[in-house]
Design an enzyme around this catalytic site. Structure first.
Site, PDB file in Angstrom:
ATOM      1  N   TYR A 153      18.816  26.337 -38.741  1.00  0.00           N
ATOM      2  CA  TYR A 153      17.472  26.121 -37.672  1.00  0.00           C
ATOM      3  C   TYR A 153      18.446  25.675 -36.609  1.00  0.00           C
ATOM      4  O   TYR A 153      18.005  26.268 -35.446  1.00  0.00           O
ATOM      5  CB  TYR A 153      16.657  25.002 -38.002  1.00  0.00           C
ATOM      6  N   SER A 157      15.312  24.280 -28.952  1.00  0.00           N
ATOM      7  CA  SER A 157      14.950  23.065 -29.678  1.00  0.00           C
ATOM      8  C   SER A 157      15.914  21.907 -29.364  1.00  0.00           C
ATOM      9  O   SER A 157      17.110  22.135 -29.120  1.00  0.00           O
ATOM     10  CB  SER A 157      14.780  23.304 -31.170  1.00  0.00           C
TER      11      SER A 157
HETATM   12  P1  NAD Z   1       4.407  27.466 -35.612  1.00  0.00           P
HETATM   13  O1  NAD Z   1       4.880  27.886 -36.862  1.00  0.00           O
HETATM   14  O2  NAD Z   1       2.988  26.713 -35.534  1.00  0.00           O
HETATM   15  O3  NAD Z   1       4.171  29.070 -34.848  1.00  0.00           O
HETATM   16  C1  NAD Z   1       4.936  29.831 -34.880  1.00  0.00           C
HETATM   17  C2  NAD Z   1       4.141  31.112 -34.544  1.00  0.00           C
HETATM   18  O4  NAD Z   1       5.187  32.147 -34.701  1.00  0.00           O
HETATM   19  C3  NAD Z   1       3.110  31.558 -35.642  1.00  0.00           C
HETATM   20  O5  NAD Z   1       2.036  31.942 -34.982  1.00  0.00           O
HETATM   21  C4  NAD Z   1       3.869  32.772 -36.314  1.00  0.00           C
HETATM   22  O6  NAD Z   1       2.593  33.738 -36.883  1.00  0.00           O
HETATM   23  C5  NAD Z   1       4.839  33.525 -35.353  1.00  0.00           C
HETATM   24  N1  NAD Z   1       5.775  34.200 -35.876  1.00  0.00           N
HETATM   25  C6  NAD Z   1       6.766  33.770 -36.930  1.00  0.00           C
HETATM   26  N2  NAD Z   1       7.198  34.930 -37.371  1.00  0.00           N
HETATM   27  C7  NAD Z   1       7.129  35.915 -36.411  1.00  0.00           C
HETATM   28  C8  NAD Z   1       7.352  37.229 -36.352  1.00  0.00           C
HETATM   29  N3  NAD Z   1       8.509  37.852 -36.977  1.00  0.00           N
HETATM   30  N4  NAD Z   1       6.971  38.095 -35.316  1.00  0.00           N
HETATM   31  C9  NAD Z   1       5.874  37.390 -34.679  1.00  0.00           C
HETATM   32  N5  NAD Z   1       5.394  36.353 -34.525  1.00  0.00           N
HETATM   33  C10 NAD Z   1       6.106  35.571 -35.409  1.00  0.00           C
HETATM   34  O7  NAD Z   1       5.375  26.794 -34.751  1.00  0.00           O
HETATM   35  P2  NAD Z   1       5.452  25.928 -33.584  1.00  0.00           P
HETATM   36  O8  NAD Z   1       5.537  24.427 -34.176  1.00  0.00           O
HETATM   37  O9  NAD Z   1       4.128  25.908 -32.771  1.00  0.00           O
HETATM   38  O10 NAD Z   1       6.691  26.182 -32.879  1.00  0.00           O
HETATM   39  C11 NAD Z   1       6.973  27.177 -31.789  1.00  0.00           C
HETATM   40  C12 NAD Z   1       8.106  27.066 -31.512  1.00  0.00           C
HETATM   41  O11 NAD Z   1       8.560  26.017 -30.861  1.00  0.00           O
HETATM   42  C13 NAD Z   1       9.252  27.675 -32.464  1.00  0.00           C
HETATM   43  O12 NAD Z   1      10.352  28.414 -31.810  1.00  0.00           O
HETATM   44  C14 NAD Z   1       9.863  26.295 -32.836  1.00  0.00           C
HETATM   45  O13 NAD Z   1      11.096  26.570 -33.426  1.00  0.00           O
HETATM   46  C15 NAD Z   1       9.835  25.652 -31.606  1.00  0.00           C
HETATM   47  N6  NAD Z   1      10.186  24.121 -31.608  1.00  0.00           N
HETATM   48  C16 NAD Z   1       8.893  23.463 -32.254  1.00  0.00           C
HETATM   49  C17 NAD Z   1       9.054  22.046 -32.383  1.00  0.00           C
HETATM   50  C18 NAD Z   1       7.767  21.289 -33.162  1.00  0.00           C
HETATM   51  O14 NAD Z   1       7.914  19.911 -33.019  1.00  0.00           O
HETATM   52  N7  NAD Z   1       6.938  21.871 -33.409  1.00  0.00           N
HETATM   53  C19 NAD Z   1      10.085  21.278 -32.068  1.00  0.00           C
HETATM   54  C20 NAD Z   1      10.976  21.971 -31.206  1.00  0.00           C
HETATM   55  C21 NAD Z   1      10.952  23.486 -31.159  1.00  0.00           C
END
Ligand code: NAD
Length: 266
Positions: free
Chosen positions: A161, A148
């Site tokens: 985070y 991120s």
């Molecule tokens: P999200 O919360 O929509 O999806 C996360 C997924 O991870 C979910 O399907 C959840 O069930 C799964 N998960 C959580 N804990 C788990 C576990 N213990 N075992 C297996 N699966 C598990 O998140 P997102 O917004 O799609 O983000 C995805 C990635 O991108 C994350 O690593 C997040 O930190 C990173 N990210 C997101 C953003 C953003 O703007 N959304 C920005 C920077 C980084």
């Protein structure tokens, strides 16, 4: 001395029908960014296994219920992929969670939970994928970690985070160094503001949604917020042969936001 782990995986390969398609695992691939990544690899012709706590709402993807913080669960996933597909070409470590809490109020459980899901999972998946990715049939094996921009600069109340994503970035460097001699590349993608429910909740705190959305868009030289597909396209590229000379890098996919120095809004 014989490496019985590798021999066992080799035998499994001989016993199973190995297709010419690449096999890809996407952790946290049930929704949002992970789902877009899984669909991106599927559209590219790969067999995609979503490793998540919940299934994706898409029956073109294979699903294995996996808790990525649990060593036994990850071991079971790798055994399944070995016996069913005989190969692993690409691992995308995408599963991640966030909390918003000031450091002074954070409890140890908050710290441990985020570190487990965001960092321990990347270690476990990377370690336990190694025998499968080095069994001699993987095509251009590659690992893509989702970090991120918050691992590079801070938003308030995201201390753990941000620290977890900084750790993912650092672990990416080590993986590239240690797995490089085995032909495995490892890179990270640092997404910026990607339109997902996590960010929608932030926007909804403000009464004038249109104004706050346009202010946030203005932080980005490209003039828009990110889409899960922006991350998916980058992941598919980084895992492809076209990126064969790229490893140990963190690619910022943030619409230019990190290139812009903040100025007062005069
Ligand atoms: P999200 O919360 O929509 O999806 C996360 C997924 O991870 C979910 O399907 C959840 O069930 C799964 N998960 C959580 N804990 C788990 C576990 N213990 N075992 C297996 N699966 C598990 O998140 P997102 O917004 O799609 O983000 C995805 C990635 O991108 C994350 O690593 C997040 O930190 C990173 N990210 C997101 C953003 C953003 O703007 N959304 C920005 C920077 C980084």
């Amino acid at each position: 001395m014989k490496d019985w782990g590798l021999i066992a995986v080799g035998l499994l390969v001989i016993m199973t029908n190995v297709t010419s398609d690449r096999t890809v695992i996407v952790t946290g691939g049930a929704q949002n960014i992970g789902l877009a990544i899984a669909k991106g690899f599927h559209a590219d012709g790969a067999t995609v296994i979503v490793a998540d706590l919940n299934p994706p709402d898409d029956n073109t993807l294979l699903f294995r219920k996996t808790n990525v913080v649990d060593e036994d669960s990850v071991t079971t996933l790798m055994e399944h992929v070995a016996s069913t597909h005989g190969r692993l070409d690409v691992l995308v470590n995408n599963a991640g969670i966030a909390i918003e809490v000031p450091i002074k109020d954070m409890i140890v459980d908050d710290w441990d939970r985020i570190m487990m899901v965001n960092v321990r999972s990347v270690f476990l998946m990377t370690k336990l994928a190694f025998p499968l990715m080095t069994n001699g049939v993987s095509k251009n094996p590659a690992i893509v970690n989702i970090s991120s921009i918050e691992g590079l600069a801070a938003n308030p109340n995201h201390g753990v985070y941000g620290a977890s994503k900084g750790a993912v970035s650092s672990f990416t460097h080590n993986t590239a160094l240690e797995y490089g001699p085995y032909g495995i590349r490892c890179n990270a993608i640092a997404p910026g503001w990607i339109n997902t429910p996590f960010n929608e909740q932030f926007l909804e705190q403000y009464p004038n949604l249109e104004k706050v959305t346009s202010e946030i868009e203005n932080l980005h030289p490209v003039g828009r917020l990110g889409l899960p597909e922006d991350i998916a396209n980058t992941a598919v590229y980084l895992a492809s042969e076209k990126a064969g000379f790229i490893t140990g890098q963190e690619i910022v996919v943030a619409g230019g936001r990190m290139a812009k120095l903040p100025l007062p809004n005069l």
